[in-house]
Motif scaffolding. Structure first.
Motif, PDB file in Angstrom:
ATOM      1  N   VAL A   8       4.270  -0.538   1.482  1.00  0.00           N
ATOM      2  CA  VAL A   8       3.059   0.110   1.970  1.00  0.00           C
ATOM      3  C   VAL A   8       1.967  -0.045   0.909  1.00  0.00           C
ATOM      4  N   GLY A   9       0.795  -0.512   1.330  1.00  0.00           N
ATOM      5  CA  GLY A   9      -0.315  -0.646   0.392  1.00  0.00           C
ATOM      6  C   GLY A   9      -0.160  -1.802  -0.571  1.00  0.00           C
ATOM      7  N   ILE A  10       0.132  -2.974  -0.045  1.00  0.00           N
ATOM      8  CA  ILE A  10       0.415  -4.122  -0.903  1.00  0.00           C
ATOM      9  C   ILE A  10      -0.799  -4.574  -1.704  1.00  0.00           C
ATOM     10  N   THR A  11      -2.005  -4.269  -1.242  1.00  0.00           N
ATOM     11  CA  THR A  11      -3.197  -4.692  -1.984  1.00  0.00           C
ATOM     12  C   THR A  11      -3.565  -3.727  -3.110  1.00  0.00           C
ATOM     13  N   GLY A  12      -2.846  -2.625  -3.240  1.00  0.00           N
ATOM     14  CA  GLY A  12      -3.096  -1.682  -4.326  1.00  0.00           C
ATOM     15  C   GLY A  12      -2.327  -2.066  -5.581  1.00  0.00           C
ATOM     16  N   VAL A  13      -2.584  -1.353  -6.672  1.00  0.00           N
ATOM     17  CA  VAL A  13      -1.931  -1.653  -7.946  1.00  0.00           C
ATOM     18  C   VAL A  13      -0.429  -1.410  -7.855  1.00  0.00           C
ATOM     19  N   GLY A  32       4.268  -7.036   3.506  1.00  0.00           N
ATOM     20  CA  GLY A  32       3.263  -6.111   3.018  1.00  0.00           C
ATOM     21  C   GLY A  32       2.445  -5.507   4.136  1.00  0.00           C
ATOM     22  N   ILE A  33       2.133  -4.228   3.985  1.00  0.00           N
ATOM     23  CA  ILE A  33       1.315  -3.517   4.968  1.00  0.00           C
ATOM     24  C   ILE A  33      -0.074  -3.287   4.387  1.00  0.00           C
ATOM     25  N   THR A  34      -1.081  -3.623   5.165  1.00  0.00           N
ATOM     26  CA  THR A  34      -2.458  -3.418   4.751  1.00  0.00           C
ATOM     27  C   THR A  34      -3.316  -3.193   5.993  1.00  0.00           C
ATOM     28  N   ARG A  35      -4.474  -2.561   5.796  1.00  0.00           N
ATOM     29  CA  ARG A  35      -5.366  -2.329   6.939  1.00  0.00           C
ATOM     30  C   ARG A  35      -6.103  -3.587   7.348  1.00  0.00           C
ATOM     31  N   ASN A  36      -6.245  -4.527   6.422  1.00  0.00           N
ATOM     32  CA  ASN A  36      -7.022  -5.733   6.713  1.00  0.00           C
ATOM     33  C   ASN A  36      -6.296  -6.947   6.144  1.00  0.00           C
ATOM     34  N   THR A  37      -5.551  -7.632   6.989  1.00  0.00           N
ATOM     35  CA  THR A  37      -4.775  -8.781   6.520  1.00  0.00           C
ATOM     36  C   THR A  37      -5.644  -9.984   6.207  1.00  0.00           C
ATOM     37  N   SER A  51       4.918 -11.940   3.860  1.00  0.00           N
ATOM     38  CA  SER A  51       4.317 -11.787   5.187  1.00  0.00           C
ATOM     39  C   SER A  51       3.478 -10.516   5.224  1.00  0.00           C
ATOM     40  N   LEU A  52       2.468 -10.499   6.078  1.00  0.00           N
ATOM     41  CA  LEU A  52       1.546  -9.372   6.142  1.00  0.00           C
ATOM     42  C   LEU A  52       1.508  -8.783   7.546  1.00  0.00           C
ATOM     43  N   VAL A  53       1.362  -7.461   7.601  1.00  0.00           N
ATOM     44  CA  VAL A  53       1.240  -6.757   8.875  1.00  0.00           C
ATOM     45  C   VAL A  53       0.086  -5.764   8.761  1.00  0.00           C
ATOM     46  N   THR A  54      -0.740  -5.727   9.797  1.00  0.00           N
ATOM     47  CA  THR A  54      -1.834  -4.760   9.830  1.00  0.00           C
ATOM     48  C   THR A  54      -1.308  -3.412  10.316  1.00  0.00           C
ATOM     49  N   ALA A  55      -1.608  -2.376   9.579  1.00  0.00           N
ATOM     50  CA  ALA A  55      -1.211  -1.026   9.989  1.00  0.00           C
ATOM     51  C   ALA A  55      -2.158  -0.023   9.360  1.00  0.00           C
ATOM     52  N   ASP A  56      -2.295   1.117  10.020  1.00  0.00           N
ATOM     53  CA  ASP A  56      -3.151   2.199   9.556  1.00  0.00           C
ATOM     54  C   ASP A  56      -2.275   3.427   9.361  1.00  0.00           C
ATOM     55  N   LEU A  57      -2.264   3.990   8.166  1.00  0.00           N
ATOM     56  CA  LEU A  57      -1.400   5.137   7.891  1.00  0.00           C
ATOM     57  C   LEU A  57      -1.793   6.368   8.684  1.00  0.00           C
ATOM     58  N   ASN A  58      -2.994   6.356   9.252  1.00  0.00           N
ATOM     59  CA  ASN A  58      -3.407   7.469  10.120  1.00  0.00           C
ATOM     60  C   ASN A  58      -2.929   7.284  11.553  1.00  0.00           C
ATOM     61  N   GLU A  59      -2.353   6.128  11.851  1.00  0.00           N
ATOM     62  CA  GLU A  59      -1.855   5.818  13.194  1.00  0.00           C
ATOM     63  C   GLU A  59      -0.369   5.479  13.097  1.00  0.00           C
ATOM     64  N   SER A  61       1.946   4.912  15.183  1.00  0.00           N
ATOM     65  CA  SER A  61       2.440   3.861  16.077  1.00  0.00           C
ATOM     66  C   SER A  61       2.280   2.475  15.476  1.00  0.00           C
ATOM     67  N   SER A  62       1.275   2.297  14.599  1.00  0.00           N
ATOM     68  CA  SER A  62       1.048   0.987  13.995  1.00  0.00           C
ATOM     69  C   SER A  62       2.103   0.653  12.945  1.00  0.00           C
ATOM     70  N   LEU A  63       2.873   1.653  12.518  1.00  0.00           N
ATOM     71  CA  LEU A  63       3.881   1.440  11.487  1.00  0.00           C
ATOM     72  C   LEU A  63       5.230   1.010  12.066  1.00  0.00           C
ATOM     73  N   ILE A  64       5.419   1.185  13.361  1.00  0.00           N
ATOM     74  CA  ILE A  64       6.726   0.904  13.962  1.00  0.00           C
ATOM     75  C   ILE A  64       7.112  -0.559  13.778  1.00  0.00           C
ATOM     76  N   ALA A  65       6.241  -1.463  14.195  1.00  0.00           N
ATOM     77  CA  ALA A  65       6.521  -2.897  14.042  1.00  0.00           C
ATOM     78  C   ALA A  65       6.535  -3.306  12.574  1.00  0.00           C
ATOM     79  N   ALA A  66       5.700  -2.655  11.769  1.00  0.00           N
ATOM     80  CA  ALA A  66       5.628  -2.984  10.344  1.00  0.00           C
ATOM     81  C   ALA A  66       6.945  -2.698   9.630  1.00  0.00           C
ATOM     82  N   PHE A  67       7.646  -1.643  10.035  1.00  0.00           N
ATOM     83  CA  PHE A  67       8.901  -1.253   9.395  1.00  0.00           C
ATOM     84  C   PHE A  67      10.130  -1.916  10.023  1.00  0.00           C
ATOM     85  N   GLU A  68       9.971  -2.545  11.143  1.00  0.00           N
ATOM     86  CA  GLU A  68      11.114  -3.094  11.881  1.00  0.00           C
ATOM     87  C   GLU A  68      11.904  -4.084  11.022  1.00  0.00           C
TER      88      GLU A  68
END
Length: 336
Positions: A8-13, A32-37, A51-59, A61-68
């Motif tokens: 989660v948050g691959i573009t962060g430190v 990696g999960i990020t809001r903007n791939t 590999s990258l997946v777009t997801a929003d931690l406020n949503e 449902s967007s994390l389901i496929a990201a964690f699969e």
């Protein structure tokens, strides 16, 4: 077959440190999960086999496929981001401080990650970047260290609501970032030409956990996954007091050590001109000085206690490897 770790948050430190280490291992694949791939920082990972997946931690449902398909998840959340967003002020409730807003948002995002992780089939390990409950461990004395409490309360949520996920969880309580030293931390030239460091009263001589996040966090997370789950790890490259560290820094940079200059919380706030942020960081330091960074929690262990290989940066190595020209150029004569 390589195991999949989702970050989660691959573009962060923090996420970047974990991704860099695991992407270099043939035993792992990284998602990696990020809001903007499409951002440059995200795209740079593709050439490294991530590999990258777009997801929003406020949503959620967007994390389901990201964690699969994940064997392991590394979870981190960003408390500070709303402080630097001009639009945050319009989102505050009546009487709510921006610190309280950030606490609520980070806790909500942390819970969203946990809710989806708990339902992810095949997940074996869950590593959470967190901090201690400052309100609890100070007996209610320090209730304004929201960025500690929000992360601690996310961990409590796992333990209280999802015992199966808790059984596969390890917590990494990150120490203070060594990169903070590049901000000069209130260093000043005294009239006699020596260099002094401004610190909050009573905080100068107690050892503090600190971490070279880009270089060392990935190693700590790998060690956490090599050890059995259930660990509460102090994510520190080393522990050292302000006084010892600053004296060493002066010596290594050919400067005359002038000691520590103690200041009040109100004076410290002026070092960080973002409304609400200076007060919170100051209270954190006072809490740390009085109760310890982890609050004195007996369950906390160091990376070396995991009994697995975990190379870490020493203070001397960090000072030698960094460019200090900007810090040295900022030194002024006037004391804080």
């Amino acid at each position: 077959m390589p195991k999949l770790i989702v970050i989660v948050g691959i573009t962060g430190v923090q996420g970047g440190s974990v991704a860099s280490l695991f992407a270099s291992s043939p035993e792992w694949t990284v998602r990696g999960i990020t809001r903007n791939t499409s951002s440059p920082s995200a795209q740079s990972w593709l050439s490294k086999g991530v590999s990258l997946v777009t997801a929003d931690l406020n949503e959620p449902s967007s994390l389901i496929a990201a964690f699969e398909g994940a064997y392991a998840i590394f979870s981190t959340t960003n408390f500070y981001e709303p402080f630097f967003n001009p639009g945050t002020q319009s989102l505050l409730k009546t009487g709510q401080s921006i610190n309280q807003y950030c606490y609520e948002q980070e806790l909500r995002q942390g819970k969203n990650i946990v809710d989806v992780a708990a339902k992810t089939k095949g997940l074996e390990r869950f590593v959470v970047s967190a901090l201690c409950d400052a309100t609890k461990w100070s007996g209610g004395k320090y209730v304004g260290v929201y960025h500690f409490d929000s992360k601690a309360h996310t961990v409590n949520y796992v333990k209280n609501v999802y015992p199966e996920l808790a059984a596969m969880m390890s917590v990494v309580q990150l120490g203070s970032y060594l990169s903070n030293w590049q901000g000069s931390l209130g260093m000043r030239k005294a009239e006699d030409g020596s260099i002094v460091l401004s610190v909050l009263k009573g905080t100068g001589t107690k050892p503090r956990p600190q971490i070279n996040v880009p270089k060392d966090l990935g190693c700590i997370v790998r060690a956490a996954l090599q050890a059995p789950p259930g660990k509460n790890i102090l994510g520190a490259s080393f522990c050292m007091s302000w006084a010892a560290q600053f004296k060493s820094w002066c010596e290594m940079n050919g400067l005359r050590y002038g000691g520590l200059y103690e200041i009040t919380l109100e004076q410290f706030e002026k070092f960080i001109p973002v409304p609400g942020l200076g007060r919170e960081i100051g209270e954190m330091m006072l809490f740390e000085g009085e109760f310890g960074y982890d609050g004195g929690d007996a369950s906390v262990i160091l990376p070396g206690d995991l009994s697995v290989d975990c190379p870490l940066t020493s203070w001397e190595e960090y000072v030698r490897e960094e460019n200090w020209s900007k810090v040295l150029g900022k030194l002024r004569w006037k004391l804080a």
